[in-house]
Design an enzyme around this catalytic site. Sequence first.
Site, PDB file in Angstrom:
ATOM      1  CB  CYS A  14     -11.696  -4.301 -15.234  1.00 26.31           C
ATOM      2  SG  CYS A  14     -13.235  -3.353 -15.114  1.00 26.31           S
ATOM      3  CB  CYS A  17     -14.851  -2.537 -11.956  1.00 21.21           C
ATOM      4  SG  CYS A  17     -15.241  -3.249 -13.555  1.00 21.21           S
ATOM      5  CG  ASP A 396      28.537   1.755   4.793  1.00 21.77           C
ATOM      6  OD1 ASP A 396      29.467   2.534   5.030  1.00 21.77           O
ATOM      7  OD2 ASP A 396      28.043   0.999   5.647  1.00 21.77           O
TER       8      ASP A 396
END
Length: 717
Positions: A14, A17, A396
Amino acid sequence: MSNHEEFQVRGFTCASCATQFERNVNKLPGVSEAKVNFTASKLSVDGTVTVEELERAGAFENLKIQEASFSNNDWESDPIWKQGKNIRVAIASLFALAGWIALFQLGGESLLSVSLFLGAITIGGYQLFWQGLKNLVRAQFDMKTLMTIAIIGAAFIGEWGEAAVVVVLFAISEALESYSMDKARRSLRNLIDLTPKNTTVLQGTKETSVSVSDVNVDDVLLIKPGEKIPVDGTVMEGHSSVSEASITGESIPVNKKEEDRVFAGTVNEEGILKVRVTNRVEDTTLAKIIHLVEEAQQEKAPAQQFVDRFAKFYTPAIMILAALVATVPPLFMGAIWSEWIYLGLATLVVGCPCALVISTPVAIVTAIGHSAKQGVLIKGGIYMEQAGKVNAIAFDKTGTLTKGVPEVTDVDPLDGEDKVRLLLTAYHLEKYANHPLAKAIVQYIKDLPEHVDSEIEVTDFVTLTGHGVRGKINSVESFAASPTFVKDHYPAMFTKSLMEKVESLQKEGKTVVVVGDAKEITGLIALRDEVKPRTKQTLTELTRLGVKKIVMLTGDNTYTANAIGTEAGVTEVRSRLLPADKLNVIKDMQQAGYSVGMVGDGMNDAPALAVADTSIAMGKVGTDAALETADISLMGDDLAKVPYTIRLSRKTMMIIKQNIVFSLVLKALALLLVPFGWLTLWIAIFADIGATLLVTLNSLRLIRTESGTKKPNNRKG
């Protein structure tokens, strides 16, 4: 200067952790700074540290560490059923099941059932308890702290069976979270796997198989049909078609011949190629892409930053609510203590923010990984979120809306003049020039069947900056120049009828070159940079997506700009612009209330790209400028990826919002059971698992986002 090292980490369950591991590493002697990239499972360390020290710092999660290496791509997580922690959970589940069987068979709690439940709690939750207790002592309230309090409390009031089930189900929830992040990371791992482990090096006529990590610059590789190209290089010999889908997302193979560039991770489809290496494996375009994707997946979107801030207040609030549920009814209403302590513990469990914490990162990681596979590099969650808000886009012209390569469209000798003379004059003057127009004219004449490259000496050659070229052919001053130059220097020859011809060609979007000498004008050559295929279709799609304003920015003359703009389908054309002018156009659009995207080539459009809300660079197949300049890079220069990016952004943000709602609503529904005394630990943990599962599956829907590029029909008829 401190030493910088990167390590691969295996075993994260997780995000909290990962945060704890980062704190532990930062406390190690010799480490000045450590940063964990949870989504890429990597650790960056400034300082001196050993793998053994790092594994001790990650012992609470049984993390495994190794030095990170691009070519070391074979270290993947074990399948979920082979991971040690999940094997322990399986054993704990059997103990819990046996405990419940004993409970029912013996008609109530017994030494056997309690022993089995205690075994399940110990085997499945000892790491959880150890970390949770340490967090409790440090007043760090995360998921493991909440679960530790809930399980100990349940055991304390004699709910051994439910405590065992909570341990098992929480471990399953963690496994789901770990699986969801692994699934999201897999697109990045697939990119890494594009590079083969071994390749064939040529030493004279001798072929030697070597590890890709041992290949050096200037080595010559033999790439056979069907083989992946391991590193960037230049074709020395051979001709083939190469699939660059892994880099550009474009399914149509690209023809490669001598002097052409090839890229790591692409596939040689037909002929044999001899390739001279230009980049080692860790410096290839593919390696840069992977590095950028790793960094991008770690960058937090504003939505994720909100969730992180919310979670900091949410977790303590849940603990306070659980304490109130457990104590207020017994203290002030005479309710039974054991019942409301149980409900308080269930409140702790249901409030566990697992699903909420992963609601955003799993979606962001999945989206960025998927877009990279499609040839779109999005440099972070913040850019992913911003792209969906774009409602005006500036393009552009050259190389973005158009192919960027001028082509000869008209050769028009004046009345009575010889076409061959016109072409030869243009050829012998332009072959000394380096301008794209000159190169296009020379190549066009070379390709003509009637062209004869006669030996004509050109003297006094001069480049007319911005206007063309001039020189003496057979001692006669000749030129291939712009209409403006000819009008200024040879006004008597620039007749009204000639001006009308020039203007007619310019209105068609063509650039006109006037060819002649000091005595007479021989004729006109017109060129045009053609609009890319599917440009109008792409701009129509942008309009359907709610983009209200599409502007073309160019330094070209008004006639050419308007013709190209009309063909492309833009809503507004701005011509004769310098780079600073393009920047001002973007600012004016922003002041008008638009969220502006700018699409350019990443170099001469840099000022406009820098000021735009979302900047998108046409990648030119991996140029450094494109990779570094813009928020988003289109590796294959495919304009269809612009609406794809906007769609992906909007879908990602929609899914993140859905995930947050899913995770909070499921928990809110469970909490509504508290006043009625109906909330059990079982319901609480299932609500948490359900939310995690919903968030994971919902996020993985992003993998199905349409790329916008239609696959070609490869059938031969």
